[in-house]
Design a protein around this motif. Structure first.
Motif, PDB file in Angstrom:
ATOM      1  N   ASP A   1     -19.051  50.337  15.399  1.00 19.58           N
ATOM      2  CA  ASP A   1     -18.060  50.398  14.863  1.00 19.58           C
ATOM      3  C   ASP A   1     -17.888  50.099  13.421  1.00 19.58           C
ATOM      4  OD1 ASP A   1     -15.056  51.438  15.148  1.00 19.58           O
ATOM      5  OD2 ASP A   1     -14.672  49.599  14.274  1.00 19.58           O
ATOM      6  N   TYR A   2     -18.586  49.042  12.835  1.00 18.13           N
ATOM      7  CA  TYR A   2     -18.640  48.447  11.482  1.00 18.13           C
ATOM      8  C   TYR A   2     -19.666  49.356  10.970  1.00 18.13           C
ATOM      9  CZ  TYR A   2     -20.283  45.989   7.500  1.00 18.13           C
ATOM     10  OH  TYR A   2     -20.600  45.387   6.257  1.00 18.13           O
ATOM     11  N   ALA A   3     -20.879  49.682  11.402  1.00 18.16           N
ATOM     12  CA  ALA A   3     -21.750  50.659  10.766  1.00 18.16           C
ATOM     13  C   ALA A   3     -21.099  52.060  10.568  1.00 18.16           C
ATOM     14  CB  ALA A   3     -22.987  50.835  11.791  1.00 18.16           C
ATOM     15  N   LEU A   4     -20.407  52.498  11.274  1.00 14.59           N
ATOM     16  CA  LEU A   4     -19.832  53.916  11.229  1.00 14.59           C
ATOM     17  C   LEU A   4     -18.764  53.902  10.242  1.00 14.59           C
ATOM     18  CD1 LEU A   4     -19.725  56.740  12.526  1.00 14.59           C
ATOM     19  CD2 LEU A   4     -17.711  55.902  14.007  1.00 14.59           C
ATOM     20  N   TYR A   5     -17.917  52.669  10.147  1.00 17.43           N
ATOM     21  CA  TYR A   5     -17.110  52.629   9.157  1.00 17.43           C
ATOM     22  C   TYR A   5     -17.743  52.470   7.716  1.00 17.43           C
ATOM     23  CZ  TYR A   5     -13.529  50.118   5.894  1.00 17.43           C
ATOM     24  OH  TYR A   5     -12.835  49.876   5.101  1.00 17.43           O
ATOM     25  N   VAL A   6     -18.683  51.676   7.580  1.00 16.43           N
ATOM     26  CA  VAL A   6     -19.399  51.387   6.260  1.00 16.43           C
ATOM     27  C   VAL A   6     -20.054  52.868   5.915  1.00 16.43           C
ATOM     28  CG1 VAL A   6     -21.233  50.449   5.151  1.00 16.43           C
ATOM     29  CG2 VAL A   6     -19.679  49.201   6.275  1.00 16.43           C
ATOM     30  N   MET A   7     -20.940  53.379   6.802  1.00 18.95           N
ATOM     31  CA  MET A   7     -21.719  54.482   6.299  1.00 18.95           C
ATOM     32  C   MET A   7     -21.095  56.009   6.418  1.00 18.95           C
ATOM     33  SD  MET A   7     -24.514  53.098   5.771  1.00 18.95           S
ATOM     34  CE  MET A   7     -24.867  51.212   5.878  1.00 18.95           C
ATOM     35  N   THR A   8     -19.796  56.154   6.786  1.00 15.44           N
ATOM     36  CA  THR A   8     -19.124  57.335   6.810  1.00 15.44           C
ATOM     37  C   THR A   8     -17.976  57.109   5.869  1.00 15.44           C
ATOM     38  OG1 THR A   8     -17.858  56.943   8.824  1.00 15.44           O
ATOM     39  CG2 THR A   8     -20.105  58.122   8.906  1.00 15.44           C
ATOM     40  N   THR A   9     -17.718  56.178   5.164  1.00 15.29           N
ATOM     41  CA  THR A   9     -16.394  56.203   4.499  1.00 15.29           C
ATOM     42  C   THR A   9     -16.850  56.496   2.936  1.00 15.29           C
ATOM     43  OG1 THR A   9     -15.242  54.484   5.887  1.00 15.29           O
ATOM     44  CG2 THR A   9     -14.538  54.678   3.420  1.00 15.29           C
ATOM     45  N   PRO A  10     -16.421  57.353   2.465  1.00 11.93           N
ATOM     46  CA  PRO A  10     -17.067  57.797   1.013  1.00 11.93           C
ATOM     47  C   PRO A  10     -16.838  56.785  -0.180  1.00 11.93           C
ATOM     48  CG  PRO A  10     -15.772  59.848   2.173  1.00 11.93           C
ATOM     49  CD  PRO A  10     -15.731  58.541   2.949  1.00 11.93           C
TER      50      PRO A  10
ATOM     51  N   SER B   1     -12.345  45.013   3.630  1.00 15.38           N
ATOM     52  CA  SER B   1     -11.602  46.024   4.124  1.00 15.38           C
ATOM     53  C   SER B   1     -11.617  46.253   5.698  1.00 15.38           C
ATOM     54  CB  SER B   1     -11.866  47.500   3.354  1.00 15.38           C
ATOM     55  OG  SER B   1     -13.116  47.693   3.539  1.00 15.38           O
ATOM     56  N   TYR B   2     -12.995  46.149   6.166  1.00 13.23           N
ATOM     57  CA  TYR B   2     -13.197  46.264   7.585  1.00 13.23           C
ATOM     58  C   TYR B   2     -12.185  45.301   8.331  1.00 13.23           C
ATOM     59  CZ  TYR B   2     -15.195  46.842  12.258  1.00 13.23           C
ATOM     60  OH  TYR B   2     -15.310  47.063  13.588  1.00 13.23           O
ATOM     61  N   GLU B   3     -12.422  43.962   7.806  1.00 18.52           N
ATOM     62  CA  GLU B   3     -11.755  42.730   8.674  1.00 18.52           C
ATOM     63  C   GLU B   3     -10.310  43.021   8.573  1.00 18.52           C
ATOM     64  OE1 GLU B   3     -15.044  39.351   8.264  1.00 18.52           O
ATOM     65  OE2 GLU B   3     -13.589  39.667   6.718  1.00 18.52           O
ATOM     66  N   ALA B   4      -9.929  43.504   7.455  1.00 20.43           N
ATOM     67  CA  ALA B   4      -8.156  43.730   7.352  1.00 20.43           C
ATOM     68  C   ALA B   4      -7.809  44.801   8.369  1.00 20.43           C
ATOM     69  CB  ALA B   4      -7.916  43.920   5.892  1.00 20.43           C
ATOM     70  N   GLU B   5      -8.679  45.882   8.492  1.00 21.63           N
ATOM     71  CA  GLU B   5      -8.174  46.876   9.348  1.00 21.63           C
ATOM     72  C   GLU B   5      -8.420  46.757  10.981  1.00 21.63           C
ATOM     73  OE1 GLU B   5      -9.638  50.613   7.946  1.00 21.63           O
ATOM     74  OE2 GLU B   5      -9.403  50.165   5.812  1.00 21.63           O
ATOM     75  N   ASN B   6      -9.355  45.493  11.061  1.00 23.61           N
ATOM     76  CA  ASN B   6      -9.701  45.236  12.555  1.00 23.61           C
ATOM     77  C   ASN B   6      -9.383  43.802  12.667  1.00 23.61           C
ATOM     78  OD1 ASN B   6     -11.276  47.857  13.612  1.00 23.61           O
ATOM     79  ND2 ASN B   6     -11.830  47.505  11.195  1.00 23.61           N
TER      80      ASN B   6
END
Length: 392
Positions: free
Chosen positions: A285-294, A16-21
Motif C-alpha cells: 500500500d505504501y509502495a503504491l502510494y509513493v510510486m503512483t502519486t504524481p 502524508s501517507y501516515e496522515a492519510e492512514n
C-alpha cells in the motif's frame, strides 16, 4: 511497518501517507548503494533481516526474482489497474517468468547534453542533427583541440554499447535464453563505435574522473550522451557552466529512426521472507502510494533527479518550465517524450558475462584487430560457452 524501504530518500511520502492512514508508521532507512546491496544480499542469503520493502536496481530485480527472493505482486498490480500509468518500456524490468516482482520507480531516458558555446562557435546546429551520420559530420566542424564526444574506456564501453543497442530495440538474449549479442542490431552498434573513432571527433577520458569533468568545463569535449539523471551531476559538479548547456535526443541510426533509449533505473519490491500478510499489505500500500502519486514522483525528480516511470506525472507544469542551467530549455519535457518511446529490454542474469565479452571485443575492434561482425560474433560465442547457452 519496520524499515519500510531501503535506499529511499527518507522524507518521500512518509508524512502524508501516515496522515492519510491512521495508525500507520513508516520507517525509511536511506543507505548508500554498496551498503544497501551488501546488507540485502546478506538478508536474502541468511533468510532473515530483510526490510518489508526495498529499492532494487533493474538488474538486481532479475537476480533476486530468479532466486525466489521477491514476492510476486502480479495480481496486486492488476487489481490496482496501473499498467497504463507507467511507461511500457519499464515493465519488463520488474518481470521474471511472465510475472511481476516489483513496482517500477525511476528510469533513465537518454539525451545528448551539449555545450552551447562550442556548438555556436563551430557553426553546429543541434536541430540539424537527426542521425549519427549527421552527428559525425557536424562534429568535424570543431577545432582540432576539441572533441565532439568522449569515447569511453574499455570498462565503460559496455554501457555505451547497451544504450545504443537498446535504441535499436536489440535484445541480449532471446525468449528461450539463447545469447543474441551478435545480432544485426549489435553489429550496427559496433560499426557506429568504430565509425566514431575513425572520424576523428572523439577523445577518451575516464568517466567520472576529474579530467572528465574538466574536459567539459574547459570545452575540450562538446557533447555528453547520458540519461536524465546526469542533470543533477552537471549542476553539482559544474556550477560555473550554468546556462551553457542544452539537450537534444540521441541521433537515430537512420532518418526517421528511433531516438529513444534508457540508461539506469530502479524499482521497489517486497522480499519473499516477509510472510506476515499485514506487513506485506502495508508495504504494498505504501509502495503504491509513493510510486503512483504524481506529486510525490515529481518531488523526487526536482529534489533528487529521479526521473519517474509514472507517465501521469508528466502532465505537471514542471515539465514545461524553462531551466536556467540549460539557457531556458524545458529539458524535462524532452526526457518525458523520450521515456514514452523507450523500447522494452530483456534484462538477464548473465549481464556481467555479457559486459566482459563486449568490453574485450570492442577493444579488439577499436584496435583494428577485428571487424564489427567478427567482434560481436566472438563476444556471443564467449558468453554462450561460459554460460553453457545456445547462440541465437
Amino acid at each position: 511497518m519496520d524499515d519500510a524501504a531501503s535506499d529511499l530518500p527518507d522524507d518521500v511520502g512518509v508524512p502524508s501517507y501516515e496522515a492519510e492512514n491512521e495508525g500507520a508508521t513508516i520507517t525509511v532507512e536511506e543507505l548508500g548503494d554498496n551498503v544497501h546491496e551488501q546488507r540485502f544480499q546478506t538478508a536474502v542469503t541468511s533468510g532473515t533481516g530483510a526490510p518489508d520493502l526495498t529499492a532494487l536496481q533493474n538488474y538486481d530485480m532479475l537476480t533476486y526474482a530468479s532466486q525466489d527472493s521477491l514476492t510476486d505482486v502480479t495480481d496486486r498490480i492488476d487489481e490496482a489497474g496501473i499498467r497504463e500509468d507507467i511507461v511500457a518500456g519499464k515493465w519488463r524490468a520488474v518481470q521474471y517468468g511472465g510475472q511481476d516482482f516489483g513496482l517500477p520507480w525511476d528510469l533513465g531516458p537518454t539525451g545528448m547534453y551539449y555545450k552551447r558555446d562550442q556548438y555556436a562557435d563551430a557553426g553546429i546546429d543541434p536541430d540539424a542533427i537527426e542521425t549519427w551520420d549527421d552527428f559525425i559530420e557536424e562534429g568535424q566542424k570543431l577545432p582540432d583541440d576539441a572533441a565532439m564526444i568522449n569515447l569511453p574506456q574499455s570498462d565503460e564501453l559496455p554501457q555505451f554499447w547497451r544504450m545504443l543497442f537498446r535504441q535499436l530495440g536489440g535484445q541480449p538474449i532471446t525468449e528461450d535464453g539463447a545469447v543474441n549479442i551478435h545480432s544485426e542490431e549489435s553489429v550496427r552498434v559496433a560499426q557506429l563505435i568504430a565509425d566514431l573513432q575513425d572520424s576523428g571527433i572523439t577523445r577518451t577520458v575516464g568517466m567520472w574522473s576529474s579530467s572528465w569533468f574538466t574536459a567539459f568545463a574547459e570545452g575540450t569535449i562538446a557533447t555528453l550522451p547520458s540519461a536524465a539523471w546526469m542533470d543533477g551531476t552537471l549542476r553539482a559538479e559544474l556550477p560555473d557552466t550554468a546556462g551553457n548547456w542544452g539537450v537534444y535526443k540521441l541521433p537515430a541510426f537512420e532518418e526517421g529512426g528511433n531516438r529513444a533509449s534508457n540508461r539506469g533505473g530502479s524499482n521497489v519490491a517486497i522480499p519473499a521472507q516477509i510472510e506476515d500478510e499485514g506487513k506485506v499489505s502495508r508495504a504494498w500500500d505504501y509502495a503504491l502510494y509513493v510510486m503512483t502519486t504524481p506529486e510525490i514522483q515529481n518531488y523526487m525528480l526536482e529534489e533528487y533527479g529521479l526521473f519517474p516511470s509514472l507517465s501521469t506525472a508528466y502532465n505537471a507544469d514542471l515539465y514545461e518550465e524553462s531551466q536556467d542551467f540549460y539557457d531556458g530549455q524545458a529539458i524535462y519535457s524532452l526526457f518525458a517524450e523520450v521515456a514514452e518511446n523507450i523500447e522494452p529490454y530483456r534484462y538477464n542474469e548473465i549481464q556481467t558475462e555479457i559486459n566482459n565479452a563486449i568490453s574485450t571485443e570492442l577493444d579488439n575492434l577499436l584496435n583494428g584487430d577485428k571487424s564489427p561482425e567478427q567482434a560481436m560474433q566472438d563476444a556471443a560465442e564467449t558468453v554462450a560457452d561460459r554460460e553453457d547457452r545456445d547462440l541465437a
